[in-house]
Write a protein that holds these residues in place. Structure first.
Motif, PDB file in Angstrom:
ATOM      1  N   VAL A 140       0.823  -1.219   0.000  1.00 35.22           N
ATOM      2  CA  VAL A 140       0.000   0.000   0.000  1.00 35.22           C
ATOM      3  C   VAL A 140       0.858   1.271   0.000  1.00 35.22           C
ATOM      4  O   VAL A 140       0.365   2.341  -0.325  1.00 35.22           O
ATOM      5  CB  VAL A 140      -1.009   0.017   1.176  1.00 35.22           C
ATOM      6  N   ALA A 141       2.125   1.153   0.354  1.00 33.64           N
ATOM      7  CA  ALA A 141       3.029   2.310   0.286  1.00 33.64           C
ATOM      8  C   ALA A 141       4.451   1.778   0.305  1.00 33.64           C
ATOM      9  O   ALA A 141       4.722   0.731   0.901  1.00 33.64           O
ATOM     10  CB  ALA A 141       2.808   3.230   1.493  1.00 33.64           C
ATOM     11  N   GLU A 142       5.357   2.488  -0.362  1.00 37.38           N
ATOM     12  CA  GLU A 142       6.762   2.106  -0.230  1.00 37.38           C
ATOM     13  C   GLU A 142       7.661   3.323  -0.375  1.00 37.38           C
ATOM     14  O   GLU A 142       7.303   4.311  -1.009  1.00 37.38           O
ATOM     15  CB  GLU A 142       7.152   0.988  -1.203  1.00 37.38           C
ATOM     16  N   LYS A 143       8.809   3.224   0.276  1.00 36.81           N
ATOM     17  CA  LYS A 143       9.781   4.303   0.244  1.00 36.81           C
ATOM     18  C   LYS A 143      11.123   3.702  -0.136  1.00 36.81           C
ATOM     19  O   LYS A 143      11.616   2.781   0.527  1.00 36.81           O
ATOM     20  CB  LYS A 143       9.847   4.955   1.636  1.00 36.81           C
ATOM     21  N   ILE A 144      11.703   4.227  -1.228  1.00 36.66           N
ATOM     22  CA  ILE A 144      13.026   3.756  -1.638  1.00 36.66           C
ATOM     23  C   ILE A 144      14.068   4.574  -0.886  1.00 36.66           C
ATOM     24  O   ILE A 144      13.963   5.806  -0.816  1.00 36.66           O
ATOM     25  CB  ILE A 144      13.208   3.908  -3.160  1.00 36.66           C
ATOM     26  N   LYS A 145      15.038   3.905  -0.313  1.00 34.05           N
ATOM     27  CA  LYS A 145      16.166   4.559   0.374  1.00 34.05           C
ATOM     28  C   LYS A 145      15.736   5.600   1.411  1.00 34.05           C
ATOM     29  O   LYS A 145      16.031   6.788   1.261  1.00 34.05           O
ATOM     30  CB  LYS A 145      17.082   5.236  -0.654  1.00 34.05           C
ATOM     31  N   PRO A 146      15.041   5.200   2.468  1.00 34.65           N
ATOM     32  CA  PRO A 146      14.786   6.162   3.538  1.00 34.65           C
ATOM     33  C   PRO A 146      16.099   6.605   4.184  1.00 34.65           C
ATOM     34  O   PRO A 146      16.204   7.706   4.718  1.00 34.65           O
ATOM     35  CB  PRO A 146      13.928   5.373   4.529  1.00 34.65           C
ATOM     36  N   HIS A 147      17.099   5.735   4.103  1.00 32.20           N
ATOM     37  CA  HIS A 147      18.462   6.076   4.539  1.00 32.20           C
ATOM     38  C   HIS A 147      19.387   5.677   3.377  1.00 32.20           C
ATOM     39  O   HIS A 147      19.240   4.590   2.817  1.00 32.20           O
ATOM     40  CB  HIS A 147      18.833   5.306   5.814  1.00 32.20           C
ATOM     41  N   ASP A 148      20.347   6.545   3.051  1.00 33.34           N
ATOM     42  CA  ASP A 148      21.132   6.326   1.827  1.00 33.34           C
ATOM     43  C   ASP A 148      22.184   5.235   1.933  1.00 33.34           C
ATOM     44  O   ASP A 148      22.657   4.720   0.934  1.00 33.34           O
ATOM     45  CB  ASP A 148      21.822   7.635   1.410  1.00 33.34           C
ATOM     46  N   GLY A 149      22.584   4.927   3.163  1.00 32.42           N
ATOM     47  CA  GLY A 149      23.694   3.978   3.335  1.00 32.42           C
ATOM     48  C   GLY A 149      23.315   2.559   2.923  1.00 32.42           C
ATOM     49  O   GLY A 149      22.144   2.222   2.749  1.00 32.42           O
ATOM     50  N   ALA A 150      24.344   1.716   2.808  1.00 32.97           N
ATOM     51  CA  ALA A 150      24.122   0.353   2.312  1.00 32.97           C
ATOM     52  C   ALA A 150      23.777  -0.637   3.427  1.00 32.97           C
ATOM     53  O   ALA A 150      23.334  -1.741   3.151  1.00 32.97           O
ATOM     54  CB  ALA A 150      25.381  -0.127   1.587  1.00 32.97           C
ATOM     55  N   ARG A 151      23.952  -0.238   4.676  1.00 36.03           N
ATOM     56  CA  ARG A 151      23.779  -1.219   5.754  1.00 36.03           C
ATOM     57  C   ARG A 151      22.299  -1.390   6.113  1.00 36.03           C
ATOM     58  O   ARG A 151      21.463  -0.595   5.720  1.00 36.03           O
ATOM     59  CB  ARG A 151      24.609  -0.791   6.969  1.00 36.03           C
ATOM     60  N   PRO A 152      21.972  -2.430   6.894  1.00 33.22           N
ATOM     61  CA  PRO A 152      20.551  -2.755   7.128  1.00 33.22           C
ATOM     62  C   PRO A 152      19.713  -1.635   7.750  1.00 33.22           C
ATOM     63  O   PRO A 152      20.190  -0.871   8.591  1.00 33.22           O
ATOM     64  CB  PRO A 152      20.620  -3.946   8.079  1.00 33.22           C
ATOM     65  N   ILE A 153      18.467  -1.580   7.306  1.00 33.72           N
ATOM     66  CA  ILE A 153      17.470  -0.630   7.821  1.00 33.72           C
ATOM     67  C   ILE A 153      16.490  -1.416   8.681  1.00 33.72           C
ATOM     68  O   ILE A 153      16.223  -2.593   8.418  1.00 33.72           O
ATOM     69  CB  ILE A 153      16.709   0.014   6.626  1.00 33.72           C
ATOM     70  N   ARG A 154      15.947  -0.762   9.703  1.00 28.00           N
ATOM     71  CA  ARG A 154      14.866  -1.335  10.527  1.00 28.00           C
ATOM     72  C   ARG A 154      13.683  -0.387  10.497  1.00 28.00           C
ATOM     73  O   ARG A 154      13.882   0.837  10.416  1.00 28.00           O
ATOM     74  CB  ARG A 154      15.321  -1.452  11.980  1.00 28.00           C
ATOM     75  N   ALA A 155      12.487  -0.924  10.616  1.00 28.11           N
ATOM     76  CA  ALA A 155      11.301  -0.054  10.646  1.00 28.11           C
ATOM     77  C   ALA A 155      10.255  -0.642  11.581  1.00 28.11           C
ATOM     78  O   ALA A 155      10.075  -1.863  11.631  1.00 28.11           O
ATOM     79  CB  ALA A 155      10.721   0.086   9.245  1.00 28.11           C
ATOM     80  N   ILE A 156       9.595   0.243  12.341  1.00 30.93           N
ATOM     81  CA  ILE A 156       8.492  -0.197  13.210  1.00 30.93           C
ATOM     82  C   ILE A 156       7.356   0.814  13.102  1.00 30.93           C
ATOM     83  O   ILE A 156       7.573   1.980  12.777  1.00 30.93           O
ATOM     84  CB  ILE A 156       8.937  -0.323  14.695  1.00 30.93           C
TER      85      ILE A 156
END
Length: 476
Positions: A215-231
């Motif tokens: 229903v929604a997506e965001k490409i690269k909320p953080h520019d770096g290559a390492r893992p992202i977390r979201a809650i």
């Protein structure tokens, strides 16, 4: 003469400005636990008001240990483990609606659900209540549905998210072709109607699992290559942690209505451990625990700019291997405790208590709004059919008393329950023998194999008991 007028910084009013963290006394820790050395970014620890569970090192397979919360101090080296997986365990999660039920995900591609008794068993727990098989690669993430009974999510290295009904052992939904790479984390929103996922393809996705739609997506909320977390936050916003191009750790706050621009984006430091966010919706505080860090930073999320307000940092000397986070109903309200972490070291687990200093001994209503209790708001099939329900809340005014052990009953759908085709009923004797013979042979073969297995296990147990006798006699 009067000094030039200085712009006085107005200190924001918040009852959480003075929250402080404190480790428990040495005798309240859990010592002599061989914490897992697997390289995987899960928390390795799960707690509830009754038990502490920790993924441990184990030869030839995967195991975790379950300790009653009160059993602090040195853990007996023969303390039974939960051992059923044939490869390392990567994630564990207690059922929010039954404190005696825990799920585990493993490199062996399976998810297992276990019933843990209130007493300490004598031998290892080796038989799960149900084994869920559907992934083709290792399973690194599991998470129970917050409001529906027996609904469990798993995500594997096959880039697949599967939803299960644990009560029947069935797969409810498989979310395929949504993730093009390794899934880093998955989180439910407050009523379990949406999921948020982060992935190695640098996208944060918000998914409606029942419609099987992004229903929604965001490409690269953080520019770096390492893992992202979201809650998810309680109001539906999304909180992320990740890395900038310059490898600085960042945190971000996002509104789904305008996913392009962050509401807040802050740089933190240049450490390289992935930040695991733990969120308490009752106080609107997010705690960030980096793997390999020796600190816990915490922030209050509000509706006024700058939206993410730094509160403080709990610092210690030793790095954390993992972290458990107690649900609200497991806290001591008489001590104004608003969070409790279970920090894993190499060989021990150290509880850390977060407290709001108050002078009064009375129950502090403003610190403890009603909080999700152990009763599910929906059955699995109601949720699957499209119903949503908010968590059923309880008051903590008189403290929470865990309920007695409740059995998880798995009722597998039985193919024999299907009605026989209409037609003249044949007596058993006139049945075509060629049809039933192979099926009968198969059943007999299975019984024979099971008997052999039981005998082999009995022999193994008696051999081990003999060895133990020799060992204890030798040391006398």
């Amino acid at each position: 003469c009067a000094p030039p007028a200085m712009s006085r910084r107005v200190v924001r009013q918040s009852k959480f400005r003075h929250v402080f963290g404190q480790p428990v006394k040495a005798d309240q820790m859990y010592e002599d636990i061989r914490v897992s050395k697997v390289t995987w970014d899960s928390s390795f620890c799960a707690v509830n008001p009754k038990f502490l569970a920790i993924i441990v090192e184990s030869g030839g397979g995967g195991a975790f240990i379950v300790l009653p919360l009160a059993k602090t101090g040195r853990v007996d080296k023969n303390h039974p483990l939960v051992t059923g997986h044939t490869a390392p365990v990567l994630d564990i999660d207690w059922c929010p609606h039954n404190d005696n039920v825990i799920a585990s995900a493993s490199e062996d591609t399976t998810v297992m659900v276990w019933q843990v008794p209130d007493y300490v068993p004598v031998r290892n727990i080796t038989e799960p209540v149900v084994t869920l098989e559907g992934h083709s690669k290792r399973v690194g993430i599991i998470s129970w549905h917050p409001t529906a009974r027996n609904v469990l999510l798993s995500a594997g290295c096959d880039n697949l998210v599967i939803l299960w009904n644990v009560g029947t052992g069935e797969m409810l939904l498989a979310l395929e072709d949504m993730h093009t790479d390794l899934i880093y984390n998955v989180g439910w929103n407050r009523n379990g109607s949406l999921l948020v996922t982060t992935c190695k393809d640098k996208k944060v996705r918000v998914i409606d699992p029942r419609k099987q739609q992004i229903v929604a997506e965001k490409i690269k909320p953080h520019d770096g290559a390492r893992p992202i977390r979201a809650i998810f936050m309680a109001d539906g916003k999304i909180f992320t942690t990740g890395f900038s191009k310059m490898s600085e750790r960042q945190l971000g706050l996002w509104d789904l209505k305008n996913f392009e621009e962050p509401i807040a984006l802050q740089e933190m430091d240049t450490s390289n451990g992935v930040l695991l966010p733990f969120y308490d919706p009752d106080s609107s505080i997010v705690y960030l625990c980096g793997k390999g860090d020796s600190s816990i930073r915490y922030f209050e999320i509000t509706n006024e700019a700058p939206y993410v307000h730094y509160l403080n940092t709990y610092s210690s000397k030793e790095p954390q291997r993992g972290m458990g986070f107690m649900p609200k109903r497991g806290l001591d309200v008489s001590k104004c405790e608003i969070a409790r972490f279970f920090k894993l070291h190499e060989r021990k687990c150290e509880p850390i208590v977060m407290t709001v200093p108050r002078k009064s001994d009375l129950f502090q209503d403003d610190l403890y709004p009603d909080t999700p209790g152990p009763e599910p708001a929906l059955e699995a099939d109601e949720w699957l059919s499209g119903k949503d329900a908010e968590p059923i809340l309880i008051s903590l005014r008189d403290g929470y008393v865990p309920v007695k052990n409740r059995e998880l009953k798995v009722v597998k759908k039985n193919i024999l329950d299907n009605k026989p085709p209409p037609g003249p009923r044949r007596s058993h004797s006139s049945c075509n023998p060629d049809l039933s013979r192979p099926a009968l042979d198969e059943v007999l073969e299975e019984i024979r194999a099971l008997k052999e297995l039981v005998q082999a296990q009995e022999k193994r147990i008696s051999d081990l008991e003999n060895k133990l006798c020799q060992f204890t006699n030798g040391t006398d």
